[in-house]
Scaffold this motif. Structure first.
Motif, PDB file in Angstrom:
ATOM      1  N   TYR A  91      57.210  47.652  65.659  1.00 13.76           N
ATOM      2  CA  TYR A  91      58.468  47.520  66.400  1.00 13.76           C
ATOM      3  C   TYR A  91      58.943  48.853  66.990  1.00 13.76           C
ATOM      4  O   TYR A  91      59.667  48.867  67.977  1.00 13.76           O
ATOM      5  CB  TYR A  91      59.568  46.982  65.487  1.00 13.76           C
ATOM      6  CG  TYR A  91      59.454  45.524  65.150  1.00 13.76           C
ATOM      7  CD1 TYR A  91      59.966  44.557  65.996  1.00 13.76           C
ATOM      8  CD2 TYR A  91      58.831  45.104  63.985  1.00 13.76           C
ATOM      9  CE1 TYR A  91      59.875  43.210  65.688  1.00 13.76           C
ATOM     10  CE2 TYR A  91      58.722  43.761  63.662  1.00 13.76           C
ATOM     11  CZ  TYR A  91      59.255  42.819  64.519  1.00 13.76           C
ATOM     12  OH  TYR A  91      59.163  41.485  64.206  1.00 13.76           O
ATOM     13  N   PHE A 112      52.814  44.807  69.614  1.00 13.58           N
ATOM     14  CA  PHE A 112      53.434  43.710  68.866  1.00 13.58           C
ATOM     15  C   PHE A 112      52.347  42.768  68.361  1.00 13.58           C
ATOM     16  O   PHE A 112      51.952  41.822  69.035  1.00 13.58           O
ATOM     17  CB  PHE A 112      54.400  42.977  69.795  1.00 13.58           C
ATOM     18  CG  PHE A 112      55.402  42.114  69.094  1.00 13.58           C
ATOM     19  CD1 PHE A 112      56.155  42.598  68.049  1.00 13.58           C
ATOM     20  CD2 PHE A 112      55.608  40.803  69.501  1.00 13.58           C
ATOM     21  CE1 PHE A 112      57.103  41.809  67.423  1.00 13.58           C
ATOM     22  CE2 PHE A 112      56.552  40.001  68.880  1.00 13.58           C
ATOM     23  CZ  PHE A 112      57.292  40.507  67.833  1.00 13.58           C
ATOM     24  N   ARG A 162      61.426  37.319  62.510  1.00  7.61           N
ATOM     25  CA  ARG A 162      61.648  38.524  63.327  1.00  7.61           C
ATOM     26  C   ARG A 162      60.695  38.520  64.525  1.00  7.61           C
ATOM     27  O   ARG A 162      61.045  38.970  65.614  1.00  7.61           O
ATOM     28  CB  ARG A 162      61.435  39.787  62.496  1.00  7.61           C
ATOM     29  CG  ARG A 162      62.438  39.931  61.381  1.00  7.61           C
ATOM     30  CD  ARG A 162      62.043  41.075  60.478  1.00  7.61           C
ATOM     31  NE  ARG A 162      62.166  42.341  61.145  1.00  7.61           N
ATOM     32  CZ  ARG A 162      61.299  43.346  61.042  1.00  7.61           C
ATOM     33  NH1 ARG A 162      60.213  43.210  60.319  1.00  7.61           N
ATOM     34  NH2 ARG A 162      61.492  44.473  61.669  1.00  7.61           N
ATOM     35  N   ILE A 186      59.697  37.831  57.777  1.00  8.67           N
ATOM     36  CA  ILE A 186      58.757  38.506  58.680  1.00  8.67           C
ATOM     37  C   ILE A 186      58.462  37.620  59.889  1.00  8.67           C
ATOM     38  O   ILE A 186      58.443  38.073  61.033  1.00  8.67           O
ATOM     39  CB  ILE A 186      57.461  38.846  57.914  1.00  8.67           C
ATOM     40  CG1 ILE A 186      57.737  39.996  56.935  1.00  8.67           C
ATOM     41  CG2 ILE A 186      56.324  39.201  58.865  1.00  8.67           C
ATOM     42  CD1 ILE A 186      56.620  40.259  55.947  1.00  8.67           C
ATOM     43  N   ASN A 208      60.742  46.936  58.649  1.00  7.80           N
ATOM     44  CA  ASN A 208      61.220  48.022  59.506  1.00  7.80           C
ATOM     45  C   ASN A 208      61.333  47.559  60.960  1.00  7.80           C
ATOM     46  O   ASN A 208      60.531  46.756  61.436  1.00  7.80           O
ATOM     47  CB  ASN A 208      60.257  49.202  59.418  1.00  7.80           C
ATOM     48  CG  ASN A 208      60.396  49.941  58.102  1.00  7.80           C
ATOM     49  OD1 ASN A 208      60.616  51.134  58.051  1.00  7.80           O
ATOM     50  ND2 ASN A 208      60.282  49.212  57.002  1.00  7.80           N
ATOM     51  N   TYR A 209      62.326  48.087  61.641  1.00  2.66           N
ATOM     52  CA  TYR A 209      62.620  47.610  62.988  1.00  2.66           C
ATOM     53  C   TYR A 209      62.604  48.725  64.027  1.00  2.66           C
ATOM     54  O   TYR A 209      62.434  48.464  65.195  1.00  2.66           O
ATOM     55  CB  TYR A 209      63.993  46.932  62.978  1.00  2.66           C
ATOM     56  CG  TYR A 209      64.062  45.642  63.750  1.00  2.66           C
ATOM     57  CD1 TYR A 209      62.959  44.815  63.877  1.00  2.66           C
ATOM     58  CD2 TYR A 209      65.245  45.223  64.326  1.00  2.66           C
ATOM     59  CE1 TYR A 209      63.035  43.613  64.565  1.00  2.66           C
ATOM     60  CE2 TYR A 209      65.333  44.023  65.018  1.00  2.66           C
ATOM     61  CZ  TYR A 209      64.217  43.220  65.134  1.00  2.66           C
ATOM     62  OH  TYR A 209      64.298  42.032  65.816  1.00  2.66           O
ATOM     63  N   VAL A 226      52.579  36.050  66.010  1.00  7.40           N
ATOM     64  CA  VAL A 226      52.164  36.655  67.292  1.00  7.40           C
ATOM     65  C   VAL A 226      51.037  35.838  67.905  1.00  7.40           C
ATOM     66  O   VAL A 226      51.055  35.513  69.101  1.00  7.40           O
ATOM     67  CB  VAL A 226      51.733  38.121  67.084  1.00  7.40           C
ATOM     68  CG1 VAL A 226      51.019  38.654  68.327  1.00  7.40           C
ATOM     69  CG2 VAL A 226      52.928  38.989  66.751  1.00  7.40           C
ATOM     70  N   VAL A 250      52.140  44.501  63.396  1.00  7.49           N
ATOM     71  CA  VAL A 250      53.346  44.172  64.159  1.00  7.49           C
ATOM     72  C   VAL A 250      54.229  45.429  64.156  1.00  7.49           C
ATOM     73  O   VAL A 250      54.945  45.706  63.206  1.00  7.49           O
ATOM     74  CB  VAL A 250      54.079  42.963  63.558  1.00  7.49           C
ATOM     75  CG1 VAL A 250      55.345  42.662  64.349  1.00  7.49           C
ATOM     76  CG2 VAL A 250      53.167  41.744  63.543  1.00  7.49           C
ATOM     77  N   ASN A 275      51.590  38.634  61.957  1.00  7.89           N
ATOM     78  CA  ASN A 275      50.441  38.575  62.869  1.00  7.89           C
ATOM     79  C   ASN A 275      50.178  37.144  63.319  1.00  7.89           C
ATOM     80  O   ASN A 275      49.820  36.892  64.472  1.00  7.89           O
ATOM     81  CB  ASN A 275      49.184  39.122  62.178  1.00  7.89           C
ATOM     82  CG  ASN A 275      49.347  40.570  61.748  1.00  7.89           C
ATOM     83  OD1 ASN A 275      50.356  41.191  62.026  1.00  7.89           O
ATOM     84  ND2 ASN A 275      48.359  41.094  61.055  1.00  7.89           N
ATOM     85  N   THR A 329      56.801  49.247  61.179  1.00  5.43           N
ATOM     86  CA  THR A 329      56.135  47.946  61.243  1.00  5.43           C
ATOM     87  C   THR A 329      56.897  46.911  60.418  1.00  5.43           C
ATOM     88  O   THR A 329      57.843  47.240  59.712  1.00  5.43           O
ATOM     89  CB  THR A 329      54.691  48.008  60.708  1.00  5.43           C
ATOM     90  OG1 THR A 329      54.701  47.820  59.289  1.00  5.43           O
ATOM     91  CG2 THR A 329      54.017  49.332  61.034  1.00  5.43           C
ATOM     92  N   THR A 330      56.408  45.724  60.482  1.00  3.15           N
ATOM     93  CA  THR A 330      57.115  44.636  59.806  1.00  3.15           C
ATOM     94  C   THR A 330      56.973  44.691  58.289  1.00  3.15           C
ATOM     95  O   THR A 330      57.684  43.988  57.580  1.00  3.15           O
ATOM     96  CB  THR A 330      56.648  43.288  60.378  1.00  3.15           C
ATOM     97  OG1 THR A 330      57.640  42.311  60.141  1.00  3.15           O
ATOM     98  CG2 THR A 330      55.324  42.859  59.801  1.00  3.15           C
TER      99      THR A 330
END
Lengths: 507, 385
Positions: free
Chosen positions: B133, B105, A215, A212, B175-176, A190, B131, A187, B146-147
Motif C-alpha cells: 500500500y 497491489f 482492505r 485483509i 499496514n496502510y 487481487v 499487497v 493476494n 504491506t497488508t
C-alpha cells in the motif's frame, strides 16, 4: 428521495422497460436495454429496486445517485447501559449514517458480448494448511467446506433457472482457499478483482483474513459479502463495499449477557477464550457489558489453539469461585474445556459462542453438553418453506445436513446473484442495489435487515442443549429482559435534562 | 441600546462583504489542468502520484505513467514493457539515484531504473506480503507498507527487515502507508493507529485512539481520532493523519481532530493526507480535495468538480462558515481523491478519474489580506505553462 417508492416508476420500468421517466440513456453504460429485459428478470425487481435502478443507471462518472442513505439512531441496537462511556456525551458517533460510494464506477461500461460466464468469487478455508496462529494444522476447513457447499448450491440453482438472465450465460464460482499464511487472502482478492474479473466476492471466516480481504476489496471497488465472520470490527471500518448477512458477536454477546446478567443475575463471571482474533474480539462485548453492569469479569484466561489440556487455566478459574463460565473459541476445545471443568468439580453454568453449536461439540462433550447455552445468529428450527426447500436441496446435493455456515453462505450468494441479475455487470451498481435495499432480504436463515453499516441487524438467539438436541430460543421465549434502547443518537441527546440510562418520562 | 441595535441592523442590511473588500484569505488554486486517458494515461484510476523534477510519476490501476511537465507529454509502461504487475498503489523516488520505487497491489515491490524493472516479492525476498500500500525511501532503505506488516530493504547490503506484531507495537499488522520525516518513519496502520519509528534510537512508539472504541470518538483532541488510519504525513515538526473517520494533526504534544462537522473537510472518508507545513495539509476525501490552509484559524479550501463540464469550485471555509466560493473554469478531475503530491507551489491530485495539476502561480502560505476572487477566472488552455 423518499425511501418508499410509489408504484408509477416501477410500472414504467417493469411494464414498459427503462423508458419514460428514465434519465437519458448513456450508450453502452447502462447495461442491457431494459426493453429487452427477459421476463425472468422482471420478477426480481420490486418497485423500490426499480427506483434505485432508475437513479443509478445512466449516471456520468461525475454524478452520484440521489438516493436516501440509511440513518440509524443507535449503533447496533446497543442498550444505553452497554454503551461505552455511557455517562458521557461523545464528540462523535460513527456508523449511524450509511457510507456512500462516490467514485466513477457506475459509468464503467459492461463487458463485450464474448463473455462466457459471470464470475462470483468465493474465498474460504477449504483446504488443509498450516495454521498461522499455531504453526500446526489449520482448523477451519470444516466450517469453510460447508460455506462452500451453501454458496455452490445457490449458484447451481440460479444456473438451473437460466443463469445470468440478460445474456443467458452461466454463473461461475471463482473458488479460492483462504490460506491464512502471510496474508494470502489479500493476494487472492487481487487475483479475483483484477485477473479473473469477478463481479462480487463472498467470504470469509477468519477475522484477520477478512480484514485483509476487505482492505483490498475497498481499493479494487468490489462488493465483499461476509457470511461467516462474526467479529464485530469487521463492519466497523467504514467501507462502502463491505456487507455481512450474519449476526455478529456484538449482537450475540448482548443477548448472552442479557441472559447472564439481567435474567440470571450472575455476578462472578469468568472467561476462557482462544488466543486468536476470534476469541480476543469475540469476548469484547461480553467483557464490556459485564463491566458496565457493575459486574466486571473476575478472570479471563486465554489458551493456545493447539491446546488440549486446559488445567492451567481452569485451576485459576476454579479458585475464583465463579457463578458462570463463558467460552469463546472452536467447538472441539470448547467441549474439552467443559469436560475438564466437570472433572475438576466445576459445575458452573457453561456458556459459549456460536461455534460450539455443532455435532463435534456434542460428540466430545457427551452428557456434559446438557444445559450448555450459546449465542446463535439465527433459529434453525423456525418454520419457513424457504428453509425447508433449502434443506431438502442441500441434502439431495451433498448428502449431508447444512449447518449455519452453509445456510448463511446460501443466503449471501443469493443476495450477490440477485444483485448481479438486477444491476447488470457493473460492480458499483451491484453494490448499490444491495446497499439501498429498502426491505430485509428474505433469507433461509431469517429476514436480513441491513443497518447503516450494512451489517445484519436481524434477531439473534440462544441455543440450549436440551434432552440431547440443540433448541433455539428467542429473547421472548426465555423472557430475557432488554436494556433501554433510546430512539436517538448519543451525540444529540439532551444530557442534564434526562437520565440517559432511563427511558424518557411519558407525558 | 438603540444605537447598538441600529448598527447591528445596518450591518445586517449591508449584506456580506463585497467582492473587492480585502479580508484575510488563503491562497486558492484557480488554475487547474486535468489529465486522463484522452491525454495518454493508461488508466484514469490513479492510486499514486510523485513529482520528481520535471517528471510526474503516476501509479494507475493499469500501469505506470510519467508526465513531462515541460512538454505535457505522457509516457506509460505496462506488463508488456516489463512492469511486474499492472496495479500500482505507491511511488517514491530515490533522490540520490533517481530510481523509482513502486508498490504493487498484489505484485510486490518494483524498482524502475535505467529503463529496467527489478522485482521483489514474497517468494524471492524478505517482502512480507505482495499487497503493498505504501513505499518510502529513507537514505539507502526502502520501506514497504504491506497488508501483513512493513518490510525494510537495505539497497546497499541487500538485507531485509520485517516489522510486525513480533517486534513492534502493532496491535494489528495491516499496514496502510509509510512516510519519512523529522528523523522518523511513520506507519499508518489499519486497526493499530499510527506508529512512529525513531531512526536515531530504533525505538517504536504507538498512537492509538485513547477511548479505545470503534463506534465513538469520546473527545476530539485527546489523541488520534480512530485506529483505522490511512495516511500519516510529516511536515515541519508536525504530522498530519488521515483516517476513514476524519483527520488529525499532532505536534508532538498536542492533538487536534477534524471532522466534516467542525471544519472545511468535504467528508470524513479520507484516503490519504499530505502535509505541506505545520499550517497546511491536504486531505484526499471521497467528496473533494480538502486543504487546511491555516491551522491557527481553522481555515480550509475544498476543491470539487462540477458534474457537467470540466469546471469546478473552490470553497473557502473557516470552521463551518463559508468565506468565499470561487468558480473554476477547470476544476479537479474528480471528487473521489486518492492521493497528492506537493511540488513547490504546485499540487498534484490523483483521483479515481484522472490527474489534476493545480498550478500555484502567486502561491502564498497562510492568510493574506486580499480582495475576494471574482467568481469567474480565466481558463488555463494548452498543455504547457
Amino acid at each position: 428521495m423518499t425511501s418508499r417508492i410509489g408504484g408509477l416508476a416501477a410500472i414504467l420500468l417493469i411494464g414498459g422497460g427503462m423508458t419514460g421517466a428514465q434519465p437519458p440513456k448513456v450508450p453502452g453504460k447502462s447495461g442491457a436495454a431494459a426493453d429487452t429485459m427477459p421476463p425472468e428478470l422482471k420478477t426480481l425487481i420490486d418497485p423500490d429496486t426499480a427506483e434505485v435502478l432508475r437513479r443509478i443507471n445512466g449516471l456520468s462518472p461525475y454524478e452520484t445517485p440521489d438516493l436516501k442513505l440509511r440513518q440509524d439512531t443507535v449503533y447496533a441496537n446497543t442498550p444505553v447501559d452497554y454503551e461505552p462511556f455511557g455517562a458521557i456525551k461523545p464528540y462523535k458517533e460513527f456508523f449511524l449514517k450509511q457510507m456512500e460510494y462516490t467514485g466513477p464506477g457506475r459509468a464503467i461500461p459492461e463487458p463485450g458480448p464474448d463473455l462466457k460466464s459471470v464470475k462470483i468469487g468465493f474465498i474460504g478455508p477449504i483446504m488443509s494448511t498450516v495454521s498461522a496462529a499455531t504453526g500446526g494444522k489449520s482448523h477451519e476447513e470444516v466450517l469453510g467446506i460447508k460455506m462452500l457447499e451453501g454458496a455452490k448450491l445457490a449458484i447451481e440453482e440460479w444456473n438451473a433457472r437460466g443463469g445470468y438472465f440478460r445474456r443467458h450465460i452461466p454463473f461461475e464460482m471463482d473458488t479460492r482457499n483462504d490460506n491464512g499464511l502471510w496474508g494470502a487472502s489479500g493476494n487472492e482478492i487481487v487475483n479475483m478483482a483484477y485477473k479473473n474479473e469477478d463481479w462480487a466476492i463472498l467470504g470469509t471466516i477468519d477475522g484477520a483474513n477478512s480484514h485483509i480481504a476487505i482492505r483490498v476489496a475497498l481499493k479494487a471497488e468490489i462488493v465483499m459479502m461476509n457470511t461467516g465472520d462474526t467479529d464485530p470490527t469487521f463492519i466497523e471500518t467504514n467501507i462502502p463495499w463491505v456487507m455481512r448477512c450474519i449476526g455478529d458477536d456484538r449482537q450475540m454477546g448482548y443477548l448472552l449477557m442479557d441472559y447472564v446478567l439481567r435474567k440470571m443475575k450472575y455476578s462472578r463471571i469468568g472467561i476462557i477464550r482462544a488466543s486468536n482474533r476470534y476469541g480476543r474480539f469475540g469476548v469484547r462485548e461480553v467483557n464490556d457489558a459485564a463491566r458496565r453492569m457493575q459486574h466486571p469479569v473476575i478472570i479471563e484466561m486465554a489458551y493456545g489453539l493447539a491446546n488440549t489440556d486446559f488445567s492451567l487455566q481452569l485451576e485459576r478459574m476454579k479458585e475464583a469461585n465463579l457463578d458462570a463460565v463463558i467460552h469463546w473459541g472452536d467447538a472441539g476445545q470448547s467441549a474439552l474445556i467443559l469436560n475438564q471443568m466437570r472433572k475438576m468439580g466445576m459445575n458452573q453454568p457453561f456458556f459459549a459462542s456460536d461455534r460450539s453449536v455443532s455435532q463435534e461439540f456434542v460428540k466430545i462433550a457427551g452428557a456434559n453438553a446438557e444445559g450448555v447455552i450459546c449465542g446463535y445468529p439465527w433459529n434453525p428450527d423456525h418454520k419457513d418453506p424457504k428453509l425447508d426447500a433449502f434443506r431438502t436441496a442441500f441434502r439431495k446435493r451433498f448428502n449431508a445436513e447444512p449447518d449455519t455456515y452453509a445456510a448463511h453462505a446460501y443466503d449471501g450468494m443469493n443476495m450477490l446473484i440477485w444483485a448481479t441479475q438486477v444491476a447488470g455487470l457493473n460492480r458499483a451498481k451491484i453494490r448499490d442495489v444491495l446497499a439501498y435495499r429498502t426491505k430485509p432480504w428474505p433469507g433461509v436463515t431469517h429476514d436480513i435487515p441491513f443497518g447503516a453499516a450494512l451489517d445484519d441487524l436481524g434477531e439473534v438467539f440462544l441455543a440450549r442443549f436440551e434432552n440431547g438436541a440443540w433448541r433455539y430460543h428467542s429473547r421472548e421465549d426465555m423472557n430475557i429482559p432488554r436494556g433501554y434502547i433510546p430512539a436517538r443518537d448519543r451525540v444529540n441527546r439532551a444530557t442534564g435534562e434526562i437520565d440517559p440510562m432511563q427511558p424518557p418520562p411519558q407525558n | 441600546m438603540r444605537i447598538v441595535a441600529f448598527i447591528g441592523l445596518a450591518v445586517a442590511l449591508s449584506g456580506p462583504l463585497t467582492a473587492t473588500e480585502p479580508v484575510k484569505l488563503p491562497y486558492v488554486y484557480t488554475k487547474w489542468r486535468q489529465f486522463t486517458v484522452a491525454d495518454g494515461l493508461p488508466n484514469d484510476h490513479i492510486f499514486a502520484v510523485k513529482a520528481d523534477g520535471p517528471r510526474v510519476w503516476m501509479g494507475t490501476e493499469d500501469g505506470l505513467a510519467m508526465l513531462d511537465k515541460r512538454t505535457g507529454k505522457i509516457k506509460s509502461w505496462g506488463e508488456k514493457d516489463g512492469l511486474p504487475w499492472k496495479v500500482i498503489t505507491a511511488i517514491d523516488v530515490d533522490k540520490k539515484t533517481g530510481d523509482v520505487w513502486l508498490g504493487l497491489f498484489g505484485g510486490g515491490l518494483a524498482r524502475f531504473s535505467g529503463g529496467r524493472f527489478d522485482h521483489w516479492h514474497q517468494l524471492n525476498s524478505g517482502l512480507v506480503n505482495d499487497v503493498v500500500y505504501g513505499v518510502a525511501v529513507q537514505d539507502e532503505y526502502i520501506w514497504a507498507a504491506t497488508t501483513t506488516g512493513t518490510s525494510r530493504f537495505n539497497t546497499v547490503t541487500g538485507e531485509w527487515a520485517i516489522f510486525n506484531e513480533k517486534n513492534s507495537p502493532m496491535e494489528e499488522i495491516w499496514n496502510y502507508n509509510v512516510a519519512v520525516g523529522n528523523g522518523k518513519v511513520y506507519l499508518a496502520v489499519w486497526g493499530s493507529g499510527m506508529l512512529e519509528y525513531d531512526l536515531a534510537t530504533g525505538r517504536w512508539k504507538d498512537y492509538l485512539d485513547p477511548d479505545g472504541e470503534m463506534e465513538i470518538d469520546l473527545y476530539r483532541d485527546d489523541g488520534i481520532i480512530h485506529v483505522i488510519v490511512t495516511g500519516a504525513s510529516p511536515a515541519d515538526d508536525v504530522v498530519w493523519i488521515s483516517t476513514y473517520f476524519g483527520a488529525c494533526r499532532y505536534d508532538g504534544r498536542h492533538w487536534r481532530g477534524y471532522y466534516n462537522q467542525d471544519s472545511g473537510l468535504a467528508s470524513d472518508f479520507i484516503n490519504n493526507a499530505k502535509g505541506r507545513s505545520a499550517d497546511e495539509a491536504w486531505f484526499a476525501t471521497d467528496k473533494g480535495a480538502s486543504a487546511v490552509t491555516d491551522f491557527k484559524t481553522n481555515t480550509w479550501v475544498t476543491y470539487t468538480r462540477d458534474t457537467k463540464g470540466q469546471g469546478g469550485k473552490a470553497v473557502v471555509m473557516r470552521d463551518r462558515g463559508v468565506l468565499e466560493t470561487v468558480e473554476l473554469p477547470v476544476g479537479i478531475p474528480h471528487d473521489f481523491v486518492i492521493n497528492y503530491d506537493i511540488d513547490g507551489n504546485d499540487i498534484w491530485v490523483a483521483t479515481a478519474k484522472g490527474l489534476g495539476w493545480g498550478i500555484g502561480e502567486g502561491y502564498y502560505p497562510g492568510l493574506r489580506e486580499r480582495p475576494k476572487t471574482p467568481t469567474k477566472t480565466a481558463a488555463v488552455k494548452g498543455g504547457v505553462r
